[in-house]
Motif scaffolding. Structure first.
Motif, short mmCIF file in Angstrom:
data_model
loop_
_atom_site.label_atom_id
_atom_site.label_comp_id
_atom_site.label_asym_id
_atom_site.label_seq_id
_atom_site.Cartn_x
_atom_site.Cartn_y
_atom_site.Cartn_z
N LEU A 50 9.16 7.98 17.37
CA LEU A 50 10.39 7.82 16.60
C LEU A 50 11.35 6.83 17.26
N ALA A 51 11.35 6.80 18.59
CA ALA A 51 12.25 5.91 19.31
C ALA A 51 11.92 4.45 19.09
N ASN A 52 10.69 4.16 18.68
CA ASN A 52 10.26 2.78 18.45
C ASN A 52 10.45 2.35 17.00
N GLN A 53 11.15 3.14 16.22
CA GLN A 53 11.42 2.80 14.83
C GLN A 53 12.92 2.66 14.62
N SER A 54 13.28 1.87 13.63
CA SER A 54 14.70 1.73 13.32
C SER A 54 15.25 3.06 12.82
N SER A 55 16.54 3.24 12.93
CA SER A 55 17.13 4.52 12.57
C SER A 55 17.06 4.76 11.07
N GLN A 56 17.09 6.03 10.71
CA GLN A 56 17.12 6.36 9.28
C GLN A 56 18.36 5.78 8.61
N ASP A 57 19.48 5.78 9.31
CA ASP A 57 20.71 5.27 8.72
C ASP A 57 20.56 3.79 8.34
N GLU A 58 19.89 3.01 9.19
CA GLU A 58 19.68 1.60 8.89
C GLU A 58 18.80 1.44 7.66
N ALA A 92 10.51 16.10 11.06
CA ALA A 92 9.56 15.07 11.47
C ALA A 92 8.81 15.50 12.72
N LEU A 93 9.51 16.03 13.70
CA LEU A 93 8.86 16.48 14.94
C LEU A 93 7.85 17.59 14.66
N ALA A 94 8.24 18.54 13.81
CA ALA A 94 7.34 19.65 13.50
C ALA A 94 6.10 19.16 12.77
N ARG A 95 6.26 18.23 11.85
CA ARG A 95 5.12 17.72 11.09
C ARG A 95 4.17 16.94 11.99
N ILE A 112 -0.38 3.54 25.25
CA ILE A 112 0.17 2.34 25.89
C ILE A 112 1.42 1.86 25.18
N VAL A 113 1.31 1.62 23.87
CA VAL A 113 2.36 0.86 23.19
C VAL A 113 3.59 1.68 22.85
N PHE A 114 3.44 3.00 22.70
CA PHE A 114 4.62 3.77 22.32
C PHE A 114 5.44 4.21 23.53
N HIS A 115 5.05 3.74 24.72
CA HIS A 115 5.88 3.92 25.90
C HIS A 115 6.24 2.58 26.54
N ASP A 116 5.93 1.50 25.83
CA ASP A 116 6.16 0.16 26.38
C ASP A 116 6.47 -0.77 25.21
N ARG A 117 7.73 -1.09 25.03
CA ARG A 117 8.13 -1.86 23.84
C ARG A 117 7.54 -3.27 23.86
#
Length: 202
Positions: free
Chosen positions: A150-158, A131-134, A64-69
């Protein structure tokens, strides 16, 4: 007591680094683990999640939650304040016990008030392909599921921009451990518990 805030995107090896810090004697507080305990054991939390989502089962919630922010924000609004309270309570107990080094492992640390409780921010980074492979190997996620997480997390650069220490989690375990030990030494924290003396012949 020194407090390290440990964060990094899912699949980059954050928990591996936490275990290494634990091996060096740090007291590790796992915020995700606390959230799981609350979801399983706290009647008020379970009731709130059940009312909002119709389930408290982890896989169903994830779908549910990882496809609905908006749904993810609702789940976090239920869990995160309670998790923060638990983390602060445990840090207070460790301070009273004169523990020299604590680690707070939080995936959304930089978005949380808990960041202010940390003396140093450590970020574990990795190549997205790693990350995807793990996530596929350790959690059985499809590539679509992993990318949604991964899309629901802030970027690595940030995260890296806010870090005092960056650990490259794409390297071997030995190389990662060497980075952890070097970072501890550079911060002047040292091992929280001295190594055990070698065994002696009777």
């Amino acid at each position: 007591m020194k407090v390290i805030g440990l964060t990094g995107n899912i699949g980059c090896g954050k928990s591996t680094v936490a275990r290494m810090l634990g091996d060096l004697g740090a007291a590790v507080i796992d915020a995700d683990g606390l959230a799981r305990q609350l979801r399983h054991n706290d009647a008020d939390v379970r009731a709130a999640i059940e009312r909002r989502f119709g389930t408290t089962e982890a896989l169903a919630l994830g779908r549910i939650v990882f496809h609905d922010r908006a749904a993810l924000r609702d789940l976090e609004a239920i869990l995160h304040p309670r998790v923060r309270d638990e983390v602060r309570a445990r840090l207070a107990e460790l301070e009273i016990g004169e523990v020299p080094l604590a680690v707070v492992e939080v995936i959304k640390l930089l978005e949380s008030p808990l960041a202010d409780a940390c003396d140093a921010i450590w970020v574990v980074r990795c190549a997205p392909a790693d990350a995807l492979a793990r996530l596929a190997a350790s959690r059985g996620m499809s590539e679509e599921e992993a990318r949604a997480r991964l899309a629901n997390q802030s970027s690595q650069d940030e995260k890296i921009a806010a870090a005092d220490v960056v650990i490259d989690g794409s390297l071997s375990l030995d190389a990662t451990r060497a980075q952890v030990e070097a970072a501890i030494a550079a911060l002047g924290l040292g091992p929280a518990v001295p190594p055990a003396p070698p065994d002696r012949e009777p």
